[in-house]
Design an enzyme around this catalytic site. Sequence first.
Site, short mmCIF file in Angstrom:
data_model
loop_
_atom_site.label_atom_id
_atom_site.label_comp_id
_atom_site.label_asym_id
_atom_site.label_seq_id
_atom_site.Cartn_x
_atom_site.Cartn_y
_atom_site.Cartn_z
N GLY A 176 0.91 -2.05 4.15
CA GLY A 176 1.49 -0.71 4.11
C GLY A 176 2.68 -0.61 5.02
O GLY A 176 3.83 -0.74 4.59
N GLY A 192 -3.39 -3.92 8.84
CA GLY A 192 -2.68 -4.67 9.88
C GLY A 192 -2.13 -6.00 9.40
O GLY A 192 -1.96 -6.92 10.19
N GLY A 238 -9.13 4.16 6.70
CA GLY A 238 -8.79 5.57 6.84
C GLY A 238 -7.33 5.82 7.15
O GLY A 238 -6.80 6.88 6.79
N PHE A 239 -6.68 4.86 7.77
CA PHE A 239 -5.30 5.09 8.21
C PHE A 239 -4.47 3.82 8.09
O PHE A 239 -4.99 2.72 8.30
CB PHE A 239 -5.26 5.55 9.68
CG PHE A 239 -6.08 6.79 9.92
CD1 PHE A 239 -5.53 8.06 9.72
CD2 PHE A 239 -7.41 6.69 10.30
CE1 PHE A 239 -6.30 9.20 9.91
CE2 PHE A 239 -8.19 7.83 10.49
CZ PHE A 239 -7.63 9.09 10.30
N GLY A 240 -3.20 4.00 7.78
CA GLY A 240 -2.26 2.89 7.83
C GLY A 240 -1.80 2.69 9.27
O GLY A 240 -2.04 3.52 10.14
N MET A 296 -11.94 -5.55 4.87
CA MET A 296 -11.19 -4.59 5.69
C MET A 296 -10.94 -5.21 7.07
O MET A 296 -11.90 -5.56 7.77
CB MET A 296 -11.97 -3.28 5.88
CG MET A 296 -11.99 -2.36 4.67
SD MET A 296 -10.38 -1.89 3.98
CE MET A 296 -9.48 -1.32 5.41
N MET A 336 -12.06 4.84 -0.99
CA MET A 336 -12.79 5.07 0.26
C MET A 336 -13.47 6.42 0.12
O MET A 336 -13.07 7.41 0.75
CB MET A 336 -11.81 5.02 1.44
CG MET A 336 -11.40 3.60 1.79
SD MET A 336 -9.85 3.53 2.71
CE MET A 336 -8.71 3.50 1.34
N ASP A 390 -6.99 -6.24 3.93
CA ASP A 390 -6.34 -4.94 3.99
C ASP A 390 -6.45 -4.36 5.40
O ASP A 390 -7.55 -4.12 5.90
CB ASP A 390 -7.04 -4.02 2.98
CG ASP A 390 -6.40 -2.64 2.85
OD1 ASP A 390 -5.35 -2.42 3.48
OD2 ASP A 390 -6.97 -1.82 2.11
N MET A 436 -8.90 8.48 -0.55
CA MET A 436 -9.83 8.83 0.55
C MET A 436 -10.36 10.24 0.34
O MET A 436 -9.61 11.13 -0.09
CB MET A 436 -9.09 8.79 1.89
CG MET A 436 -8.38 7.47 2.15
SD MET A 436 -7.50 7.56 3.72
CE MET A 436 -6.67 5.97 3.72
N HIS A 483 -1.06 -1.19 -4.42
CA HIS A 483 -2.35 -0.87 -3.79
C HIS A 483 -2.39 0.64 -3.52
O HIS A 483 -1.52 1.17 -2.82
CB HIS A 483 -2.51 -1.66 -2.50
CG HIS A 483 -3.84 -1.47 -1.82
ND1 HIS A 483 -4.97 -2.18 -2.19
CD2 HIS A 483 -4.24 -0.65 -0.81
CE1 HIS A 483 -6.00 -1.81 -1.42
NE2 HIS A 483 -5.57 -0.87 -0.58
N SER A 521 0.84 -1.20 0.00
CA SER A 521 0.00 0.00 0.00
C SER A 521 0.87 1.25 0.00
O SER A 521 1.61 1.51 0.96
CB SER A 521 -0.91 0.02 1.22
OG SER A 521 -1.52 1.29 1.31
N HIS A 571 -8.16 1.37 -4.35
CA HIS A 571 -9.16 1.16 -3.30
C HIS A 571 -9.80 2.51 -2.99
O HIS A 571 -9.17 3.38 -2.40
CB HIS A 571 -8.43 0.58 -2.07
CG HIS A 571 -9.27 0.42 -0.86
ND1 HIS A 571 -8.72 0.17 0.39
CD2 HIS A 571 -10.62 0.45 -0.66
CE1 HIS A 571 -9.69 0.06 1.28
NE2 HIS A 571 -10.85 0.24 0.69
N ASP A 601 -4.66 3.83 -2.08
CA ASP A 601 -5.80 4.17 -1.23
C ASP A 601 -6.25 5.60 -1.48
O ASP A 601 -5.54 6.54 -1.14
CB ASP A 601 -5.40 4.02 0.24
CG ASP A 601 -5.18 2.57 0.63
OD1 ASP A 601 -6.15 1.81 0.55
OD2 ASP A 601 -4.05 2.21 0.98
C1 DX5 Z 1 -6.50 1.73 5.30
C2 DX5 Z 1 -6.04 1.42 3.91
C3 DX5 Z 1 -4.94 0.44 3.86
C4 DX5 Z 1 -3.69 0.88 4.58
C5 DX5 Z 1 -3.07 -0.35 5.16
O1 DX5 Z 1 -7.70 2.37 5.26
O2 DX5 Z 1 -7.10 0.87 3.13
O3 DX5 Z 1 -4.63 0.01 2.54
O4 DX5 Z 1 -2.75 1.53 3.77
O5 DX5 Z 1 -2.00 0.00 5.95
P1 DX5 Z 1 -1.34 -1.01 6.99
O6 DX5 Z 1 -0.91 -2.22 6.20
O7 DX5 Z 1 -0.22 -0.24 7.57
O8 DX5 Z 1 -2.41 -1.39 7.98
ZN ZN Z 2 -6.57 -0.06 1.12
#
Ligand code: DX5
Ligand code: ZN
Length: 216
Positions: A197, A177, A142-144, A137, A68, A175, A37, A33, A8, A66, A35
Amino acid sequence: MERLVAPSMLSADFANLACNIEMVNKSQADWFHLDVMDGVFVPNISFGFPIVERIKSLAVKPLDVHLMIIDPDRYIERFSAVGADWLTVHYEACAHLNRTLSQIRKFGMKAGVAVNPHTPVENLIDILEYADMVLIMSVNPGFGGQGFIPNSIGRIERLSKIINSKGLQTLIEVDGGVGPNNAKQLYEAGAHVLVAGNAVFKADNPLAAIEAMKKA
Ligand code: DX5
Ligand code: ZN
């Protein structure tokens, strides 16, 4: 069974994007990948068309985009134009999912549908024929860098059974963690595509992290 890895780019260093793209190009990863948003569907804003287009110009692997965002129908044609190969929309953001997925295919892309952690995978039973991929999900989007929600494993297993019972080839992507520590468990539960990510871009050795996931 396919075992794909999609780093990601949300966790990449945007000041060194070209280097990070080159790393993924040279790695054992399968897709990029991306993202997108909108600050409405999720409480964060990431990047849009110019970045996707620039990544496309340097990437030698498919772009897995992806979305969002609310009302994604408005932008299907433009994501196709900037080079998305896979386009995934959220179940929770679409009032007419059948139409949305059909439009994505009409514009020559593979169609994906994502489900948030609270949405039962059983809700997808009547739409699976129209999706090339389901994205589970495993964090709230929303966040990595968030922690993997453990009951996601059971959700993958349930979805995998439904897909198999219908004789479909729909891919399951996970996707949030995800990394070398849980990759094996996720593949064994029925996942085909793992998004990572932080586990890739914050690793001391991103190439090794990708390889560890591929070989999990
Ligand atoms: C979160 C994104 C993910 C994110 C994953 O909303 O959709 O793709 O980048 O990041 P990690 O792998 O660090 O959880
Ligand atoms: Zn994603």
